[in-house]
Design a protein around this motif. Structure first.
Motif, PDB file in Angstrom:
ATOM      1  N   LYS A 108       0.830  -1.209   0.000  1.00 16.24           N
ATOM      2  CA  LYS A 108       0.000   0.000   0.000  1.00 16.24           C
ATOM      3  C   LYS A 108       0.866   1.260   0.000  1.00 16.24           C
ATOM      4  O   LYS A 108       0.586   2.215  -0.743  1.00 16.24           O
ATOM      5  CB  LYS A 108      -0.939   0.005   1.207  1.00 16.24           C
ATOM      6  N   ARG A 163       2.370   1.779  -3.410  1.00 18.44           N
ATOM      7  CA  ARG A 163       1.323   2.189  -4.350  1.00 18.44           C
ATOM      8  C   ARG A 163       0.989   3.663  -4.161  1.00 18.44           C
ATOM      9  O   ARG A 163       0.928   4.433  -5.134  1.00 18.44           O
ATOM     10  CB  ARG A 163       0.073   1.328  -4.149  1.00 18.44           C
ATOM     11  N   LEU A 164       0.804   4.084  -2.917  1.00 21.77           N
ATOM     12  CA  LEU A 164       0.444   5.468  -2.632  1.00 21.77           C
ATOM     13  C   LEU A 164       1.588   6.437  -2.952  1.00 21.77           C
ATOM     14  O   LEU A 164       1.338   7.547  -3.432  1.00 21.77           O
ATOM     15  CB  LEU A 164       0.003   5.616  -1.179  1.00 21.77           C
ATOM     16  N   GLU A 165       2.833   6.014  -2.706  1.00 16.90           N
ATOM     17  CA  GLU A 165       3.994   6.843  -3.049  1.00 16.90           C
ATOM     18  C   GLU A 165       4.008   7.189  -4.533  1.00 16.90           C
ATOM     19  O   GLU A 165       4.478   8.254  -4.922  1.00 16.90           O
ATOM     20  CB  GLU A 165       5.299   6.120  -2.705  1.00 16.90           C
ATOM     21  N   GLY A 224       1.274   7.344  -6.353  1.00 17.29           N
ATOM     22  CA  GLY A 224       0.009   7.965  -6.713  1.00 17.29           C
ATOM     23  C   GLY A 224      -0.914   7.067  -7.516  1.00 17.29           C
ATOM     24  O   GLY A 224      -1.674   7.546  -8.357  1.00 17.29           O
ATOM     25  N   SER A 227      -3.969   4.156  -7.890  1.00 20.31           N
ATOM     26  CA  SER A 227      -5.139   3.535  -7.281  1.00 20.31           C
ATOM     27  C   SER A 227      -4.907   2.021  -7.288  1.00 20.31           C
ATOM     28  O   SER A 227      -4.034   1.513  -8.008  1.00 20.31           O
ATOM     29  CB  SER A 227      -6.397   3.870  -8.081  1.00 20.31           C
ATOM     30  N   GLN A 228      -5.709   1.310  -6.516  1.00 21.63           N
ATOM     31  CA  GLN A 228      -5.632  -0.152  -6.568  1.00 21.63           C
ATOM     32  C   GLN A 228      -5.969  -0.644  -7.966  1.00 21.63           C
ATOM     33  O   GLN A 228      -5.356  -1.592  -8.460  1.00 21.63           O
ATOM     34  CB  GLN A 228      -6.583  -0.777  -5.550  1.00 21.63           C
ATOM     35  N   GLU A 268      -3.268  -5.854   0.580  1.00 19.94           N
ATOM     36  CA  GLU A 268      -3.034  -4.638   1.359  1.00 19.94           C
ATOM     37  C   GLU A 268      -3.690  -4.697   2.739  1.00 19.94           C
ATOM     38  O   GLU A 268      -3.163  -4.149   3.702  1.00 19.94           O
ATOM     39  CB  GLU A 268      -3.552  -3.412   0.602  1.00 19.94           C
TER      40      GLU A 268
END
Length: 70
Positions: free
Chosen positions: A15, A18-20, A22, A24-25, A43
């Motif tokens: 997670k 992924r967020l680093e 930018g 989406s799943q 996640e």
């Protein structure tokens, strides 16, 4: 380390990566050819990612597979 802790650790790392970036799943799932539901379960620590799944995620994120275990 117990299996539950390992699942949660790997999930948090996926997670965070992924967020680093930018993503989406949904976008990550498209990039690594997995379902969004599978990414979500990893996640949330519901599923333990297989070695093959970790390989493809590490390759996509350009990290060493060992980083999932740190």
């Amino acid at each position: 380390m117990g299996i539950r802790k390992l699942r949660n650790q790997i999930g948090r790392k996926v997670k965070a990566l992924r967020l680093e970036r930018g993503l989406s799943q949904e976008k990550l799932s498209e990039c690594v050819d997995m379902s969004r539901e599978h990414i979500s379960c990893i996640e949330r620590g519901k599923n333990l990612a297989s070695t093959e799944t970790l390989y493809y995620l590490a390759k996509f994120f350009e990290i060493d597979i060992k980083e999932f275990f740190n």
